[in-house]
Write a protein that holds these residues in place. Structure first.
Motif, PDB file in Angstrom:
ATOM      1  N   ASP A 218     -31.945 -17.020  30.596  1.00 45.60           N
ATOM      2  CA  ASP A 218     -32.357 -15.750  29.993  1.00 45.60           C
ATOM      3  C   ASP A 218     -31.278 -14.694  30.208  1.00 45.60           C
ATOM      4  O   ASP A 218     -31.011 -13.875  29.314  1.00 45.60           O
ATOM      5  CB  ASP A 218     -33.680 -15.284  30.601  1.00 45.60           C
ATOM      6  CG  ASP A 218     -34.849 -16.174  30.198  1.00 45.60           C
ATOM      7  OD1 ASP A 218     -34.720 -16.910  29.189  1.00 45.60           O
ATOM      8  OD2 ASP A 218     -35.886 -16.131  30.894  1.00 45.60           O
ATOM      9  N   GLU A 219     -30.679 -14.705  31.402  1.00 43.26           N
ATOM     10  CA  GLU A 219     -29.624 -13.741  31.700  1.00 43.26           C
ATOM     11  C   GLU A 219     -28.453 -13.905  30.739  1.00 43.26           C
ATOM     12  O   GLU A 219     -27.925 -12.921  30.202  1.00 43.26           O
ATOM     13  CB  GLU A 219     -29.130 -13.920  33.138  1.00 43.26           C
ATOM     14  CG  GLU A 219     -27.979 -12.985  33.504  1.00 43.26           C
ATOM     15  CD  GLU A 219     -27.249 -13.420  34.761  1.00 43.26           C
ATOM     16  OE1 GLU A 219     -26.925 -12.541  35.580  1.00 43.26           O
ATOM     17  OE2 GLU A 219     -26.975 -14.632  34.911  1.00 43.26           O
ATOM     18  N   ALA A 220     -28.036 -15.141  30.501  1.00 44.19           N
ATOM     19  CA  ALA A 220     -26.909 -15.399  29.606  1.00 44.19           C
ATOM     20  C   ALA A 220     -27.211 -14.923  28.188  1.00 44.19           C
ATOM     21  O   ALA A 220     -26.347 -14.319  27.530  1.00 44.19           O
ATOM     22  CB  ALA A 220     -26.547 -16.878  29.612  1.00 44.19           C
ATOM     23  N   ARG A 221     -28.416 -15.170  27.711  1.00 47.68           N
ATOM     24  CA  ARG A 221     -28.771 -14.726  26.358  1.00 47.68           C
ATOM     25  C   ARG A 221     -28.757 -13.205  26.260  1.00 47.68           C
ATOM     26  O   ARG A 221     -28.320 -12.645  25.245  1.00 47.68           O
ATOM     27  CB  ARG A 221     -30.142 -15.293  25.968  1.00 47.68           C
ATOM     28  CG  ARG A 221     -30.109 -16.794  25.671  1.00 47.68           C
ATOM     29  CD  ARG A 221     -31.393 -17.234  24.986  1.00 47.68           C
ATOM     30  NE  ARG A 221     -32.538 -17.134  25.879  1.00 47.68           N
ATOM     31  CZ  ARG A 221     -32.958 -18.101  26.676  1.00 47.68           C
ATOM     32  NH1 ARG A 221     -32.319 -19.260  26.685  1.00 47.68           N
ATOM     33  NH2 ARG A 221     -34.013 -17.945  27.443  1.00 47.68           N
ATOM     34  N   GLU A 222     -29.215 -12.553  27.317  1.00 46.45           N
ATOM     35  CA  GLU A 222     -29.191 -11.087  27.324  1.00 46.45           C
ATOM     36  C   GLU A 222     -27.748 -10.572  27.295  1.00 46.45           C
ATOM     37  O   GLU A 222     -27.418  -9.641  26.555  1.00 46.45           O
ATOM     38  CB  GLU A 222     -29.908 -10.557  28.565  1.00 46.45           C
ATOM     39  CG  GLU A 222     -29.946  -9.041  28.651  1.00 46.45           C
ATOM     40  CD  GLU A 222     -30.679  -8.553  29.889  1.00 46.45           C
ATOM     41  OE1 GLU A 222     -30.519  -7.363  30.235  1.00 46.45           O
ATOM     42  OE2 GLU A 222     -31.395  -9.358  30.518  1.00 46.45           O
ATOM     43  N   VAL A 223     -26.885 -11.194  28.105  1.00 44.54           N
ATOM     44  CA  VAL A 223     -25.478 -10.794  28.148  1.00 44.54           C
ATOM     45  C   VAL A 223     -24.825 -11.024  26.790  1.00 44.54           C
ATOM     46  O   VAL A 223     -24.062 -10.178  26.287  1.00 44.54           O
ATOM     47  CB  VAL A 223     -24.742 -11.577  29.259  1.00 44.54           C
ATOM     48  CG1 VAL A 223     -23.229 -11.459  29.084  1.00 44.54           C
ATOM     49  CG2 VAL A 223     -25.153 -11.066  30.626  1.00 44.54           C
ATOM     50  N   LEU A 224     -25.088 -12.156  26.165  1.00 44.93           N
ATOM     51  CA  LEU A 224     -24.499 -12.465  24.861  1.00 44.93           C
ATOM     52  C   LEU A 224     -24.977 -11.489  23.797  1.00 44.93           C
ATOM     53  O   LEU A 224     -24.208 -11.115  22.898  1.00 44.93           O
ATOM     54  CB  LEU A 224     -24.844 -13.902  24.460  1.00 44.93           C
ATOM     55  CG  LEU A 224     -24.162 -14.995  25.286  1.00 44.93           C
ATOM     56  CD1 LEU A 224     -24.806 -16.349  25.004  1.00 44.93           C
ATOM     57  CD2 LEU A 224     -22.672 -15.053  24.992  1.00 44.93           C
ATOM     58  N   GLY A 225     -26.217 -11.065  23.890  1.00 42.12           N
ATOM     59  CA  GLY A 225     -26.722 -10.070  22.946  1.00 42.12           C
ATOM     60  C   GLY A 225     -25.973  -8.754  23.065  1.00 42.12           C
ATOM     61  O   GLY A 225     -25.644  -8.113  22.057  1.00 42.12           O
ATOM     62  N   ARG A 226     -25.703  -8.338  24.301  1.00 42.12           N
ATOM     63  CA  ARG A 226     -24.936  -7.107  24.505  1.00 42.12           C
ATOM     64  C   ARG A 226     -23.511  -7.276  23.991  1.00 42.12           C
ATOM     65  O   ARG A 226     -22.938  -6.365  23.389  1.00 42.12           O
ATOM     66  CB  ARG A 226     -24.918  -6.719  25.979  1.00 42.12           C
ATOM     67  CG  ARG A 226     -26.269  -6.290  26.532  1.00 42.12           C
ATOM     68  CD  ARG A 226     -26.103  -5.477  27.807  1.00 42.12           C
ATOM     69  NE  ARG A 226     -25.304  -6.182  28.814  1.00 42.12           N
ATOM     70  CZ  ARG A 226     -25.819  -6.952  29.759  1.00 42.12           C
ATOM     71  NH1 ARG A 226     -27.138  -7.143  29.812  1.00 42.12           N
ATOM     72  NH2 ARG A 226     -25.052  -7.544  30.651  1.00 42.12           N
TER      73      ARG A 226
END
Length: 281
Positions: A218-226
């Protein structure tokens, strides 16, 4: 010049109010030695500014060896670009890196990271007998170890390595070797040597395939979204990267982030390019 394992502490004082990036960019560079094992010219230096000093490496553009698949004289810019993307993720996986003029012309200057002696490289990578990676390890590939024997190459099932695997997929790192992993005091992990990154074609070569095909955190997806937002046309990161890589490479970077977000999984080897760098360490 000699090739010491690390710079002597003499004359190096603690960095106080001066940020490391500012010190690297504006400090006076004093060459102290050379890393002879490196494929390109890598000089060990001290950067000094306003009474503060920091150890660093300086890679002059003039010392870059030509590569068949990358434009000549662009590796330093790619190192800086990798640092900017790392900072944009918030993970801080690449040491502070700047582009500047130095004793041998323009080049990349990067903060020298002292490895944590209590966490050697063997705690991150290993060769094991049999086909079972074991608890806490992720299998990568089988490797020949001599006399007709093979061993399983594994890496630690480590959150820091997993973040680095995501960063490598984003920047299209063509050379993630074991020797480019630097555990630092305080539990930090850094990756170095990002000269062969950001190619418009798939060049991902890494030892960190242990999560290939598995869902991103979930953290990686959030970072990629940013990241996607910052890489949009006119975005702050896109504007800075446009000075360092080509328009085609910037578009490919956006595409890689978009694919990771759409699929939601760690990439797998394409089969069109060697998946593991050589030598692997």
């Amino acid at each position: 010049m000699s090739a010491p394992e690390r710079l002597p502490a003499s004359g190096v004082t603690a960095v106080t109010s001066t940020s490391i990036e500012e010190l690297l960019a504006q400090g006076e560079l004093t060459v102290r030695g050379r890393i002879r094992e490196a494929s390109n010219a890598v000089l060990l230096c001290t950067a000094t500014l306003d009474g503060a000093a920091v150890e660093c490496v300086y890679k002059p553009v003039k010392g870059e060896r030509p590569l068949w698949d990358f434009p000549d004289g662009t590796l330093a810019q790619r190192e800086r670009a990798a640092y900017l993307v790392s900072e944009a993720t918030g993970w801080g996986l690449v040491p502070a890196t700047v582009l500047r003029d130095g004793p041998y012309g323009e080049g990349m200057v990067q903060h020298w990271i002292t490895s944590d002696e209590e966490e050697p490289e063997q705690s991150l990578l290993a060769l094991v007998e049999g086909e079972d990676a074991g608890e806490g390890w992720r299998p990568v590939a089988f490797a020949e170890v001599g006399e007709g024997r093979t061993a399983l190459l594994v890496h630690a099932d480590d959150e820091r390595l997993r973040r680095l695997a995501v960063l490598d997929a984003v920047i299209n790192n063509g050379d993630r070797k074991g020797g480019h992993l630097l555990p630092a005091p305080g539990g930090r992990l850094y990756g170095i040597d990002h000269g062969v990154t950001f190619h418009a074609e798939d060049k991902l070569r890494t030892l960190l395939w242990g999560w290939a095909g598995e869902p991103l955190t979930d953290e990686a997806r959030e970072v990629l979204g940013r990241l996607a937002g910052q890489l949009a046309e006119g975005g702050p990161l896109a504007t800075r990267l446009a000075e360092l890589i080509t328009p085609a490479e910037l578009d490919a970077l956006r595409d890689r982030v978009a694919v990771l977000l759409r699929t939601g999984v760690h990439p797998q080897p394409s089969g069109q390019w060697p998946a593991i760098p050589w030598p692997p360490v």
